[in-house]
Design an enzyme around this catalytic site. Structure first.
Site, short mmCIF file in Angstrom:
data_model
loop_
_atom_site.label_atom_id
_atom_site.label_comp_id
_atom_site.label_asym_id
_atom_site.label_seq_id
_atom_site.Cartn_x
_atom_site.Cartn_y
_atom_site.Cartn_z
CB SER A 1 -0.96 -0.13 1.22
OG SER A 1 -1.55 1.28 1.34
CE1 TYR B 1 -4.05 -2.22 4.52
CE2 TYR B 1 -3.50 0.07 4.17
CZ TYR B 1 -3.78 -1.31 3.57
OH TYR B 1 -3.80 -1.63 2.26
#
Length: 246
Positions: free
Chosen positions: A141, A155
């Site tokens: 990501s 995350y």
């Protein structure tokens, strides 16, 4: 020219979004493809139909990547279905958001199990079957390198861990002719993060190009890494994020 003719790929989390686009693109490149899904059997079945429409064989396998045995079981299912494994795409992930004092231990553990442990265990199982030319590609990501909003610490931590895994495995597996790379997508138009969502305008504004990616744009880079032109790329963290981290 189908660059992956005769190859077999396993795409975790392949029932929707980026994973579905990757699975279909690899099929278009000539690979037979196994996709895993957690709950969306119908969506996974549709991806299999798209793989078959591309002229290749497809199989959907139910797998909860939080379960320790699931990644290796998915690898075994792929090899059982098609007799070999050449490409592993670690795409399955959870996307937790919230402040640090909101998380319970079991929620932290599940995030790390799915986003970090599962890719490692899938790679561990896959290399038993991969020969020279094998490819391990993980989907990270953009927030591994740039965290523009609060609430993303858990995350972001999980995706950053994939960078160390990628570099370490690339060094270990390079002599065996297996490449290992990490792809960091930016904001991408999926049902989980739609380009017309309530916060999409602000998120798109963090990119240099001012828009979300289409899943097919992410899949194109995965296909390059999986193909013969990607043979000299390993240990890399590649940003396909429209300049989000630039």
């Amino acid at each position: 020219m189908k660059r992956l003719e005769g190859h077999v790929a396993l795409v975790t989390g392949g029932s929707r979004g980026i994973g579905a686009a990757v699975a279909v693109r690899l099929a278009e490149e000539g690979a037979d493809v196994v996709v895993t899904y957690e709950r969306r059997a119908e969506a996974a079945g549709e991806v299999v139909r798209r793989i078959e429409d591309a002229g290749r064989r497809g199989v959907a396998v139910q797998a909860d990547c939080a379960v320790p045995e699931a990644p290796a079981d998915a690898v075994e299912e792929a090899v059982s279905a098609f007799g070999r494994l050449d490409v592993l795409v670690n795409n399955a992930a959870v996307f937790p958001t919230g402040p640090i004092d909101a998380w319970k231990v079991d929620e932290v553990d599940r995030t790390l199990a799915v986003n970090v442990r599962a890719p490692f265990l899938a790679a561990q199982a896959a290399v038993r079957y991969m020969g020279r030319g094998g490819r391990i590609i993980s989907v990270g990501s953009n927030v591994a390198d740039r965290v523009p909003f609060p609430g993303l610490a858990l995350y972001s931590m999980s995706k950053t861990a994939l960078e160390g895994m990628t570099r370490g495995l690339a060094r270990e597996l390079g002599p065996r002719g297996i490449t290992v790379n990490l792809l960091h997508p930016g904001p991408t138009d999926t049902d989980a993060n739609p380009a017309d969502g309530p916060n999409a305008g602000g998120i798109a504004g963090f990119t240099a190009v001012g828009r979300y990616a289409e899943p097919a744009e992410i899949a194109a880079t995965v296909a390059h890494l999986a193909g013969p032109e990607g043979a000299f790329i390993t240990g890399a963290s590649i940003h396909v994020d429209g300049g989000f981290t630039g």
